[in-house]
Design an enzyme around this catalytic site. Structure first.
Site, PDB file in Angstrom:
ATOM      1  N   ASP A  77       0.812  -1.210   0.000  1.00  0.00           N
ATOM      2  CA  ASP A  77       0.000   0.000   0.000  1.00  0.00           C
ATOM      3  C   ASP A  77       0.849   1.265   0.000  1.00  0.00           C
ATOM      4  O   ASP A  77       0.491   2.259  -0.627  1.00  0.00           O
ATOM      5  CB  ASP A  77      -0.942  -0.003   1.211  1.00  0.00           C
ATOM      6  CG  ASP A  77      -2.036  -1.055   1.089  1.00  0.00           C
ATOM      7  OD1 ASP A  77      -2.323  -1.483  -0.038  1.00  0.00           O
ATOM      8  OD2 ASP A  77      -2.603  -1.451   2.121  1.00  0.00           O
ATOM      9  N   GLY A  78       1.985   1.235   0.702  1.00  0.00           N
ATOM     10  CA  GLY A  78       2.861   2.405   0.722  1.00  0.00           C
ATOM     11  C   GLY A  78       3.388   2.732  -0.662  1.00  0.00           C
ATOM     12  O   GLY A  78       3.483   3.905  -1.042  1.00  0.00           O
ATOM     13  N   ASN A 151      -5.023   8.715   0.734  1.00  0.00           N
ATOM     14  CA  ASN A 151      -5.537   8.201   2.005  1.00  0.00           C
ATOM     15  C   ASN A 151      -6.076   9.287   2.928  1.00  0.00           C
ATOM     16  O   ASN A 151      -7.256   9.328   3.218  1.00  0.00           O
ATOM     17  CB  ASN A 151      -4.440   7.427   2.746  1.00  0.00           C
ATOM     18  CG  ASN A 151      -4.472   5.948   2.453  1.00  0.00           C
ATOM     19  OD1 ASN A 151      -5.269   5.476   1.655  1.00  0.00           O
ATOM     20  ND2 ASN A 151      -3.594   5.210   3.097  1.00  0.00           N
ATOM     21  N   ARG A 162       1.388  18.899  24.414  1.00  0.00           N
ATOM     22  CA  ARG A 162       0.081  19.012  25.059  1.00  0.00           C
ATOM     23  C   ARG A 162      -1.026  18.722  24.050  1.00  0.00           C
ATOM     24  O   ARG A 162      -0.795  18.692  22.843  1.00  0.00           O
ATOM     25  CB  ARG A 162      -0.104  20.423  25.623  1.00  0.00           C
ATOM     26  CG  ARG A 162       0.950  20.841  26.652  1.00  0.00           C
ATOM     27  CD  ARG A 162       0.622  22.208  27.246  1.00  0.00           C
ATOM     28  NE  ARG A 162       0.385  23.221  26.228  1.00  0.00           N
ATOM     29  CZ  ARG A 162       1.345  23.916  25.634  1.00  0.00           C
ATOM     30  NH1 ARG A 162       2.622  23.684  25.932  1.00  0.00           N
ATOM     31  NH2 ARG A 162       1.042  24.825  24.727  1.00  0.00           N
ATOM     32  N   ASP A 181      -5.444  14.658  20.429  1.00  0.00           N
ATOM     33  CA  ASP A 181      -4.056  14.489  20.005  1.00  0.00           C
ATOM     34  C   ASP A 181      -3.867  14.812  18.535  1.00  0.00           C
ATOM     35  O   ASP A 181      -2.733  14.877  18.050  1.00  0.00           O
ATOM     36  CB  ASP A 181      -3.597  13.049  20.257  1.00  0.00           C
ATOM     37  CG  ASP A 181      -3.325  12.770  21.721  1.00  0.00           C
ATOM     38  OD1 ASP A 181      -3.357  13.722  22.527  1.00  0.00           O
ATOM     39  OD2 ASP A 181      -3.096  11.596  22.069  1.00  0.00           O
ATOM     40  N   THR A 192      -9.653   2.614   5.838  1.00  0.00           N
ATOM     41  CA  THR A 192      -9.129   1.377   6.431  1.00  0.00           C
ATOM     42  C   THR A 192      -7.691   1.533   6.912  1.00  0.00           C
ATOM     43  O   THR A 192      -7.051   0.540   7.278  1.00  0.00           O
ATOM     44  CB  THR A 192      -9.201   0.220   5.413  1.00  0.00           C
ATOM     45  OG1 THR A 192      -8.568   0.621   4.192  1.00  0.00           O
ATOM     46  CG2 THR A 192     -10.638  -0.174   5.140  1.00  0.00           C
ATOM     47  N   TYR A 194      -5.223   4.821   8.944  1.00  0.00           N
ATOM     48  CA  TYR A 194      -5.119   5.487  10.243  1.00  0.00           C
ATOM     49  C   TYR A 194      -6.503   5.741  10.835  1.00  0.00           C
ATOM     50  O   TYR A 194      -6.737   5.597  12.036  1.00  0.00           O
ATOM     51  CB  TYR A 194      -4.344   6.789  10.064  1.00  0.00           C
ATOM     52  CG  TYR A 194      -3.803   7.423  11.341  1.00  0.00           C
ATOM     53  CD1 TYR A 194      -3.994   6.843  12.593  1.00  0.00           C
ATOM     54  CD2 TYR A 194      -3.079   8.617  11.281  1.00  0.00           C
ATOM     55  CE1 TYR A 194      -3.497   7.418  13.739  1.00  0.00           C
ATOM     56  CE2 TYR A 194      -2.571   9.199  12.421  1.00  0.00           C
ATOM     57  CZ  TYR A 194      -2.782   8.601  13.651  1.00  0.00           C
ATOM     58  OH  TYR A 194      -2.280   9.186  14.789  1.00  0.00           O
ATOM     59  N   LEU A 196      -9.207   3.968  10.649  1.00  0.00           N
ATOM     60  CA  LEU A 196      -9.745   2.764  11.277  1.00  0.00           C
ATOM     61  C   LEU A 196      -9.069   2.510  12.624  1.00  0.00           C
ATOM     62  O   LEU A 196      -9.729   2.158  13.603  1.00  0.00           O
ATOM     63  CB  LEU A 196      -9.548   1.565  10.345  1.00  0.00           C
ATOM     64  CG  LEU A 196     -10.154   0.237  10.786  1.00  0.00           C
ATOM     65  CD1 LEU A 196     -11.672   0.349  10.928  1.00  0.00           C
ATOM     66  CD2 LEU A 196      -9.789  -0.869   9.791  1.00  0.00           C
ATOM     67  N   SER A 197      -7.752   2.722  12.683  1.00  0.00           N
ATOM     68  CA  SER A 197      -7.021   2.536  13.941  1.00  0.00           C
ATOM     69  C   SER A 197      -7.485   3.510  15.014  1.00  0.00           C
ATOM     70  O   SER A 197      -7.458   3.190  16.207  1.00  0.00           O
ATOM     71  CB  SER A 197      -5.517   2.712  13.703  1.00  0.00           C
ATOM     72  OG  SER A 197      -5.026   1.752  12.798  1.00  0.00           O
TER      73      SER A 197
END
Length: 293
Positions: A77-78, A151, A162, A181, A192, A194, A196-197
């Site tokens: 994918d990369g 993506n 912070r 964050d 599907t 970052y 999704l994570s």
């Protein structure tokens, strides 16, 4: 698309991958026997091609997509994401052969490559046009950077920084101020990754939608939101915070300062993948996400 319309095929190879490099050489011989030139991608081939020479021409990156009628990507994918950036405004057809791990975008197995090419030459293929986004990094009235993503566009903080605060507007209408964050703006393709994570939803690739997903939000009621992909999205970093970075597809990064803005629009260019005829998107999800196993 008929065989006589394809005069040259571009190849992009996963860096430092000997097996993929060998496949590129076999592909060169296969195409040469059919009177078709193979155009090699210079940055991937490098010294590896010199160690294992074959009939692959290399050209400058800006000429690559204009000289290839079809692009074969041998990688993961990369490598596919790098390809989307490399070909710029071109909408050349792309065939992805998986030499990576997950391979959401590189759908074809190595043993399927030559039959798939034969089918493409005969015009027997399905095209999957994936939406892309353009992002502009603004500081006041100054454009600092601009790029296209397949993506996602992400604003993220350093490990020890912070919590950051990001104002989000949609077509000039204020949406919310996210304290978290970071924030992910994802295409359906990137849903599907970052997204999704971080707890965001999976979006079917052909949906005309973009998802905004906060990363570890300070307030648990700040949830992902799905918006139309033709909307103009503006993100503004409110607080001064060292180590805040804007990343495009996780491959290019820019340092941000307080009051910097990121303006995101739908790209006029799509990334055109060849779809396997023996599998669909849900087959891919079941296999990659191990649903029910």
């Amino acid at each position: 698309m008929a065989t006589n319309q394809i005069k040259s095929v571009g190849v992009i190879v996963k860096p430092n991958h000997a097996e993929a490099r060998q496949t590129a050489c076999e592909l060169s011989d296969w195409l040469k026997a059919r009177g078709i030139t193979l155009v090699g991608e210079p940055y991937s081939m490098g010294q590896g091609a010199e160690q294992q020479p074959c009939d692959i021409d290399t050209v400058e990156a800006e000429r690559f997509s204009s000289e290839a009628d079809l692009i074969v990507v041998l990688g993961g994918d990369g490598t596919m994401i790098s390809t989307a950036r490399l070909i710029g405004d071109s909408e050349v057809l792309v065939l992805g052969v998986n030499y990576g791990s997950l391979g959401y975008l590189t759908d074809f197995r190595i043993e399927e490559m030559f039959p798939a090419l034969e089918a493409i030459f005969e015009g027997k293929y399905a095209k999957d046009a994936r939406v892309m986004l353009t992002a502009e990094h603004m500081r006041g009235d100054n454009l600092l950077a601009k790029g296209r993503v397949l993506n996602d566009v992400v604003i993220n903080k350093a490990a020890l920084a912070r919590i950051i605060e990001i104002d989000v507007s949609l077509n000039g209408l204020f949406v919310n101020s996210f304290r978290s964050d970071g924030l992910i703006v994802s295409t359906p393709t990137g849903s599907t990754a970052y997204n999704l994570s971080a707890g965001g939803p999976i979006i079917y690739p052909s949906m005309n939608a973009v998802v905004l997903t906060p990363i570890c939000p300070f307030t648990l009621t700040n949830r992902p939101i799905v918006v139309p992909d033709d909307a103009e999205i503006e993100l503004q970093l409110l607080n001064e915070n060292e180590g805040v970075v804007l990343t495009l597809d996780g491959q290019i990064g820019y340092t941000m300062q307080a009051q910097d803005r990121v303006i995101i629009r739908k790209s006029q260019t799509t990334f055109n993948l060849v779809q396997p005829q023996n599998r669909n998107y849900f087959d891919v999800l079941r296999n990659k996400l191990k649903w029910g196993r």
